[in-house]
Scaffold this motif. Structure first.
Motif, PDB file in Angstrom:
ATOM      1  N   GLN A   3       0.841  -1.199   0.000  1.00  0.00           N
ATOM      2  CA  GLN A   3       0.000   0.000   0.000  1.00  0.00           C
ATOM      3  C   GLN A   3       0.870   1.240   0.000  1.00  0.00           C
ATOM      4  O   GLN A   3       1.911   1.271   0.644  1.00  0.00           O
ATOM      5  N   ARG A   5       0.169   5.655  -0.004  1.00  0.00           N
ATOM      6  CA  ARG A   5      -0.831   6.721   0.035  1.00  0.00           C
ATOM      7  C   ARG A   5      -0.275   7.968  -0.628  1.00  0.00           C
ATOM      8  O   ARG A   5       0.854   8.367  -0.373  1.00  0.00           O
ATOM      9  N   VAL A  12      -2.829   0.206  -4.073  1.00  0.00           N
ATOM     10  CA  VAL A  12      -2.552  -1.121  -3.522  1.00  0.00           C
ATOM     11  C   VAL A  12      -2.153  -2.055  -4.652  1.00  0.00           C
ATOM     12  O   VAL A  12      -2.680  -1.988  -5.759  1.00  0.00           O
ATOM     13  N   SER A  25      -8.522  -8.993   1.632  1.00  0.00           N
ATOM     14  CA  SER A  25      -7.679  -7.843   1.970  1.00  0.00           C
ATOM     15  C   SER A  25      -8.300  -6.534   1.489  1.00  0.00           C
ATOM     16  O   SER A  25      -8.268  -5.531   2.207  1.00  0.00           O
ATOM     17  N   LEU A  26      -8.871  -6.530   0.297  1.00  0.00           N
ATOM     18  CA  LEU A  26      -9.497  -5.315  -0.220  1.00  0.00           C
ATOM     19  C   LEU A  26     -10.748  -4.954   0.585  1.00  0.00           C
ATOM     20  O   LEU A  26     -11.000  -3.778   0.851  1.00  0.00           O
ATOM     21  N   GLN A  28     -11.233  -5.626   3.752  1.00  0.00           N
ATOM     22  CA  GLN A  28     -10.745  -5.078   5.023  1.00  0.00           C
ATOM     23  C   GLN A  28     -10.242  -3.646   4.833  1.00  0.00           C
ATOM     24  O   GLN A  28     -10.494  -2.777   5.672  1.00  0.00           O
ATOM     25  N   LEU A  29      -9.556  -3.399   3.731  1.00  0.00           N
ATOM     26  CA  LEU A  29      -9.060  -2.067   3.430  1.00  0.00           C
ATOM     27  C   LEU A  29     -10.222  -1.083   3.270  1.00  0.00           C
ATOM     28  O   LEU A  29     -10.184   0.029   3.804  1.00  0.00           O
ATOM     29  N   ARG A  32     -11.701  -0.116   6.664  1.00  0.00           N
ATOM     30  CA  ARG A  32     -10.930   0.731   7.571  1.00  0.00           C
ATOM     31  C   ARG A  32     -10.360   1.994   6.923  1.00  0.00           C
ATOM     32  O   ARG A  32      -9.752   2.805   7.622  1.00  0.00           O
ATOM     33  N   ALA A  33     -10.563   2.189   5.623  1.00  0.00           N
ATOM     34  CA  ALA A  33     -10.055   3.395   4.955  1.00  0.00           C
ATOM     35  C   ALA A  33     -10.720   4.621   5.559  1.00  0.00           C
ATOM     36  O   ALA A  33     -11.937   4.661   5.714  1.00  0.00           O
ATOM     37  N   ILE A  40      -9.171   4.410  -4.655  1.00  0.00           N
ATOM     38  CA  ILE A  40      -8.188   3.341  -4.473  1.00  0.00           C
ATOM     39  C   ILE A  40      -7.786   2.865  -5.865  1.00  0.00           C
ATOM     40  O   ILE A  40      -8.649   2.510  -6.675  1.00  0.00           O
TER      41      ILE A  40
END
Length: 85
Positions: A3, A5, A12, A25-26, A28-29, A32-33, A40
């Motif tokens: 990742q 930013r 990602v 994973s995406l 979860q991302l 929490r983003a 993204i």
């Protein structure tokens, strides 16, 4: 998953992951983003990345996703996010 930013953009890289690992994973991302993230950029590859590409473009669902944009670069997909409420 790597990742990086850049302001409101989160990049990602899901190369080398299985479809299920990348999807989890995406998701979860996306959960929490923070609210400042508006886009993204998912780097999934295109030579042997069709399964990852198809998962990102067709199977990945989340309430925060406003739109998915297909790029001129066939190895990436941009995901535009809705603002958090």
């Amino acid at each position: 998953m790597l990742q990086e930013r850049h302001g409101n953009l989160l990049e990602v890289n899901i190369h080398g992951m299985t479809v299920e690992e990348a999807k989890r994973s995406l998701e979860q991302l996306l959960n929490r983003a923070d609210a400042k993230v508006t886009e993204i950029r998912v780097i999934h590859g295109y030579n042997s990345g069709q399964a990852l590409r198809d998962m990102v473009r067709l199977r990945l669902k989340h309430p925060r996703i406003a739109a998915k944009l297909i790029c001129l670069n066939p190895g990436e997909t941009r995901i535009l996010l809705q603002k958090r409420k």
